[in-house]
Design a protein around this motif. Structure first.
Motif, PDB file in Angstrom:
ATOM      1  N   PRO A  67       0.828  -1.210   0.000  1.00 23.14           N
ATOM      2  CA  PRO A  67       0.000   0.000   0.000  1.00 23.14           C
ATOM      3  C   PRO A  67       0.866   1.266   0.000  1.00 23.14           C
ATOM      4  N   HIS A  68       0.210   2.396   0.123  1.00 21.13           N
ATOM      5  CA  HIS A  68       0.903   3.685   0.015  1.00 21.13           C
ATOM      6  C   HIS A  68       1.972   3.865   1.088  1.00 21.13           C
ATOM      7  N   ASN A  69       1.759   3.338   2.287  1.00 16.99           N
ATOM      8  CA  ASN A  69       2.745   3.555   3.352  1.00 16.99           C
ATOM      9  C   ASN A  69       4.073   2.844   3.037  1.00 16.99           C
ATOM     10  N   ILE A  70       4.026   1.696   2.359  1.00 21.78           N
ATOM     11  CA  ILE A  70       5.269   1.032   1.963  1.00 21.78           C
ATOM     12  C   ILE A  70       5.987   1.878   0.915  1.00 21.78           C
ATOM     13  N   LEU A  71       5.227   2.423  -0.018  1.00 19.08           N
ATOM     14  CA  LEU A  71       5.814   3.298  -1.032  1.00 19.08           C
ATOM     15  C   LEU A  71       6.454   4.521  -0.371  1.00 19.08           C
ATOM     16  N   GLU A 125       7.741   4.659   2.610  1.00 20.16           N
ATOM     17  CA  GLU A 125       8.980   4.223   3.261  1.00 20.16           C
ATOM     18  C   GLU A 125      10.107   4.086   2.237  1.00 20.16           C
ATOM     19  N   LEU A 126       9.783   3.499   1.084  1.00 20.95           N
ATOM     20  CA  LEU A 126      10.789   3.380   0.028  1.00 20.95           C
ATOM     21  C   LEU A 126      11.253   4.761  -0.436  1.00 20.95           C
ATOM     22  N   ASN A 127      10.323   5.687  -0.582  1.00 17.59           N
ATOM     23  CA  ASN A 127      10.676   7.050  -0.998  1.00 17.59           C
ATOM     24  C   ASN A 127      11.567   7.732   0.027  1.00 17.59           C
ATOM     25  N   ASN A 160       7.936   6.392  -9.365  1.00 16.04           N
ATOM     26  CA  ASN A 160       7.033   6.733  -8.271  1.00 16.04           C
ATOM     27  C   ASN A 160       5.622   6.993  -8.792  1.00 16.04           C
ATOM     28  N   LEU A 161       5.539   7.740  -9.861  1.00 14.95           N
ATOM     29  CA  LEU A 161       4.240   8.047 -10.460  1.00 14.95           C
ATOM     30  C   LEU A 161       3.568   6.773 -10.969  1.00 14.95           C
TER      31      LEU A 161
END
Length: 136
Positions: free
Chosen positions: A8-12, A14-16, A71-72
């Motif tokens: 989900p968005h929270n993993i993304l 964290e990666l960012n 990312n997009l």
């Protein structure tokens, strides 16, 4: 990792955050190289280091562009996945909401009954107190 992230968005996020930290470290190293080039006595060494620094800077900018595109794309993929889950998995969500509403109604009803019982007990205590005062 960002390209392969399926949510989900929270993993993304964290990666960012990890990418931002690495990017900042790289930017600091490039600045250190520029400073080192300025400190060189020989003009040829200075120019060689500056050319190398410029190459690293261009690569960093290219990496940032690739990062933004990845990312997009990942955000769009996660949004589409969530949209599909909402559209196709909506029946289970509705059932869960109904079950949750029913449990809330039941809990509310139980609390109301408990309050009414407490109110009756208080009324009895007041009545007993009045009788005791009358007897005294």
């Amino acid at each position: 990792d960002i390209r392969e992230c399926s949510g989900p968005h929270n993993i993304l996020m964290e990666l960012n955050a990890a990418v931002k930290e690495k990017n900042n470290q790289l930017r600091q190293r490039i600045q250190e190289m520029e400073q080192m080039a300025k400190e060189q006595d020989k003009e040829t060494d200075k120019n060689a280091i500056l050319r190398e620094t410029e190459g690293h800077l261009k690569q960093m900018l290219s990496n940032q562009t690739a990062w933004r595109k990845s990312n997009l794309a990942c955000k769009m993929a996660i949004d589409n996945l969530e949209k599909d889950q909402l559209l196709h998995g909506g029946d289970t969500l509705v059932r869960q909401r109904k079950a949750t509403k029913e449990s809330l109604v039941q809990t509310s009803s139980d609390i109301t009954e408990n309050l009414m019982g407490i109110s009756r007990m208080m009324a009895q205590q007041v009545k007993q107190s009045e009788e005791t005062i009358g007897t005294l």
